[in-house]
Design an enzyme around this catalytic site. Structure first.
Site, PDB file in Angstrom:
ATOM      1  N   TYR A 274     101.039  68.287  15.624  1.00 43.01           N
ATOM      2  CA  TYR A 274     101.191  69.729  15.469  1.00 43.01           C
ATOM      3  C   TYR A 274     102.305  70.221  16.392  1.00 43.01           C
ATOM      4  O   TYR A 274     102.176  70.198  17.617  1.00 43.01           O
ATOM      5  CB  TYR A 274      99.902  70.471  15.796  1.00 43.01           C
ATOM      6  CG  TYR A 274      98.718  70.112  14.928  1.00 43.01           C
ATOM      7  CD1 TYR A 274      98.878  69.429  13.719  1.00 43.01           C
ATOM      8  CD2 TYR A 274      97.427  70.448  15.306  1.00 43.01           C
ATOM      9  CE1 TYR A 274      97.791  69.106  12.924  1.00 43.01           C
ATOM     10  CE2 TYR A 274      96.330  70.131  14.515  1.00 43.01           C
ATOM     11  CZ  TYR A 274      96.519  69.450  13.330  1.00 43.01           C
ATOM     12  OH  TYR A 274      95.431  69.129  12.543  1.00 43.01           O
TER      13      TYR A 274
ATOM     14  N   PRO B 225      88.578  75.033   6.484  1.00 42.30           N
ATOM     15  CA  PRO B 225      87.220  75.495   6.177  1.00 42.30           C
ATOM     16  C   PRO B 225      87.146  76.765   5.345  1.00 42.30           C
ATOM     17  O   PRO B 225      86.117  77.028   4.724  1.00 42.30           O
ATOM     18  CB  PRO B 225      86.606  75.712   7.565  1.00 42.30           C
ATOM     19  CG  PRO B 225      87.773  76.005   8.447  1.00 42.30           C
ATOM     20  CD  PRO B 225      88.883  75.140   7.918  1.00 42.30           C
TER      21      PRO B 225
ATOM     22  N   GLY C  65      92.198  81.166   3.396  1.00 43.02           N
ATOM     23  CA  GLY C  65      91.865  82.526   3.001  1.00 43.02           C
ATOM     24  C   GLY C  65      91.759  82.743   1.513  1.00 43.02           C
ATOM     25  O   GLY C  65      91.461  83.848   1.066  1.00 43.02           O
TER      26      GLY C  65
END
Length: 279
Positions: free
Chosen positions: A57, A203, A207
């Site tokens: 990342y 998860p 959105g």
């Protein structure tokens, strides 16, 4: 179900709603990191004590940012990082599981996070070009040397998990999972049976749930909550080993996510969500 509900990762105790730090940094480090640092600190202030990152990342920048924001870490804060998945460009991800590479990657994570031992180190992806046993051996050696406290895996099948458990103790599995993407239901159920933490990435499907699921919207209205809050609450109800790690760069969205741990879903609402359309 609330933020005080905890789960054991080996000897470490974490609250069951974590924070995914990936979105705090882009592909390359940005000059002004003040807002990202504030969000990372706010997560801990709100009671989150399980934070997920990876060496890929921001090509290490994400780990460095977390260290800048949170080091020295509070005693109960667990930083979980991952190695073995490289990002040559913004659109490319490539697993690299050579033992010497994994050992070097772990050393660099230790340096960037400013710790002598990593709380939780997860194999980000299994490299199909390298014998799995060799990759597991590298992780086991790091743990034997005291550089890693606990080990986990990411994006694995039940068979791969069980093969790994012959070599290392696996305390967590991080697979993609959410309300409308339940490909890994069987892996989740297996982790539940074995007492292994299941850490779903993506998860809330970036959105997309907010507009894609009528059932989710209806239940959100019933609870005076947002669709994403209901989606996270469903995950927490789905299994006692579930540790969602929603990520955001927004302080407002972070607060919204944390508040999801307070939602109570009725049996009827859980049934309707379980039967909701899946992709």
């Amino acid at each position: 179900m609330n933020l005080s509900t905890t789960l054991k990762l080996g000897e470490l105790e974490v609250r069951r709603l974590g924070f995914g730090a990936m979105r705090l940094t882009g592909f390359r480090p940005v000059a002004d990191r003040a807002d990202a640092i504030r969000v990372a600190r706010l997560a801990v202030e709100l009671g989150v004590n399980f934070i997920d990152t990876a060496d890929a990342y921001g090509i290490g920048a994400n780990e460095e940012l977390l260290a800048e924001a949170l080091h020295p870490y509070a005693d109960d804060v667990v930083i979980a990082t991952k190695i073995g998945h490289t990002r040559p460009s913004p659109s490319e991800w490539k697993p690299v599981g050579r033992p010497e590479y994994l050992r070097q990657a772990a050393e660099l994570s230790l340096r960037r996070l400013k710790v002598e031992r990593l709380d939780l180190l997860q194999l980000h992806r299994i490299d199909p070009q390298v014998p799995f046993q060799d990759q597991l051996g590298a992780l086991a050696q790091l743990q034997a040397e005291g550089k890693v406290r606990h080990l986990g895996l990411s994006e694995v099948t039940i068979e791969q998990l069980e093969e790994a458990r012959q070599v290392i103790e696996v305390v967590s599995v991080q697979n993609r999972y959410n309300l409308t993407d339940r490909e890994h239901d069987a892996v989740l159920d297996h982790c539940s049976e074995q007492g292994i933490a299941f850490v779903p990435w993506l998860p809330v499907a970036l959105g997309a749930h907010a507009t894609s699921s009528r059932v989710l919207s209806d239940i959100a209205a019933e609870l005076d909550a947002t669709p994403m809050q209901v989606s996270l609450a469903w995950l927490l109800h789905r299994s006692p080993v579930m540790v969602p790690i929603p990520g955001t760069k927004s302080a407002d969205h972070l607060r919204e996510n944390v508040e999801a741990a307070q939602l109570r879903l009725s049996d009827d609402q859980l049934k309707r969500l379980a039967e909701a359309d899946r992709t």
